[in-house]
Design a protein around this motif. Sequence first.
Motif, short mmCIF file in Angstrom:
data_model
loop_
_atom_site.label_atom_id
_atom_site.label_comp_id
_atom_site.label_asym_id
_atom_site.label_seq_id
_atom_site.Cartn_x
_atom_site.Cartn_y
_atom_site.Cartn_z
N GLU A 260 58.95 69.07 5.52
CA GLU A 260 59.21 70.37 4.91
C GLU A 260 60.10 70.15 3.70
O GLU A 260 60.82 69.15 3.60
N VAL B 256 63.25 71.79 1.77
CA VAL B 256 64.36 72.71 2.01
C VAL B 256 65.40 72.57 0.90
O VAL B 256 65.45 71.57 0.20
N LYS B 257 66.23 73.59 0.78
CA LYS B 257 67.32 73.55 -0.19
C LYS B 257 68.50 72.81 0.45
O LYS B 257 68.95 73.17 1.54
N MET C 243 66.32 71.11 -4.12
CA MET C 243 65.25 71.07 -3.13
C MET C 243 65.04 69.62 -2.72
O MET C 243 65.03 68.73 -3.56
N ILE D 190 56.05 71.59 13.62
CA ILE D 190 55.90 72.89 12.96
C ILE D 190 55.35 73.88 13.99
O ILE D 190 54.27 73.66 14.55
N THR E 28 51.14 78.40 7.33
CA THR E 28 50.50 77.77 6.18
C THR E 28 51.35 76.60 5.71
O THR E 28 52.55 76.75 5.47
N LEU E 29 50.71 75.44 5.61
CA LEU E 29 51.33 74.26 5.02
C LEU E 29 50.96 74.30 3.55
O LEU E 29 49.77 74.38 3.21
N LYS E 30 51.97 74.28 2.66
CA LYS E 30 51.70 74.43 1.23
C LYS E 30 52.73 73.66 0.41
O LYS E 30 53.81 73.33 0.91
N GLY F 190 55.80 72.72 -1.64
CA GLY F 190 57.12 73.34 -1.63
C GLY F 190 57.54 73.82 -0.26
O GLY F 190 58.59 74.43 -0.09
N GLY F 191 56.72 73.56 0.77
CA GLY F 191 57.03 73.99 2.14
C GLY F 191 56.63 72.91 3.13
O GLY F 191 56.84 71.72 2.90
N TYR F 192 56.03 73.33 4.21
CA TYR F 192 55.54 72.38 5.21
C TYR F 192 54.35 71.59 4.67
O TYR F 192 53.53 72.13 3.93
N HIS F 193 54.22 70.33 5.10
CA HIS F 193 53.06 69.51 4.73
C HIS F 193 53.00 68.26 5.61
O HIS F 193 53.98 67.92 6.27
#
Length: 168
Positions: free
Chosen positions: A92, A94-95, A101, A110, A119-121, A123-126
């Motif tokens: 993921e 995160v800040k 980031m 997850i 949703t994995l995208k 700037g987020g989960y992947h």
Amino acid sequence: MKNSTSATKRGFSLVAVVIAALALVGCAPATPEPVTPTASDVWIKAVPELMDGMAMTGVFMTLENPSDEDIELVGATNTTEGLSETPLEIHEVVKGDDGEMKMQMVEGGIVIPAKGSVTLKPGGYHVMYWNLLKPIPVGSHVTLTLEFSNGTTRDVDAVARDISTYAG
């Protein structure tokens, strides 16, 4: 003669009880099979050429859980021959404490909520590929197996896209 009639009645009664018990066992609820989440819009960020320090990429998708219990995406395995020998990781973005980031592994997986989706995208989960051994041109396909907390797996096919076309 009376004793044999009583014994016969007891025998028939015992048979009837055994048959009824067996019938009830047959009606006992079976242990349900675990539900495997579905995956849609599966894609991987294209890597047209390998550059020093940049031999990595991410896989993105929407996971849907039709079950009544939360299920976690806990791992993934590359099944594309010759792409990478490094284990895949669930990440993921995160800040950090410094406001920047940063990417990190997701502890515990997850969560895909019961009767919901995640949703994995970018700037987020992947799902993270490291140490690529060959480029992944736009339009090519990469296969991987997703692993879930309930012991199920799902094979997916990710099409390579140019990250600049992502509109998420």
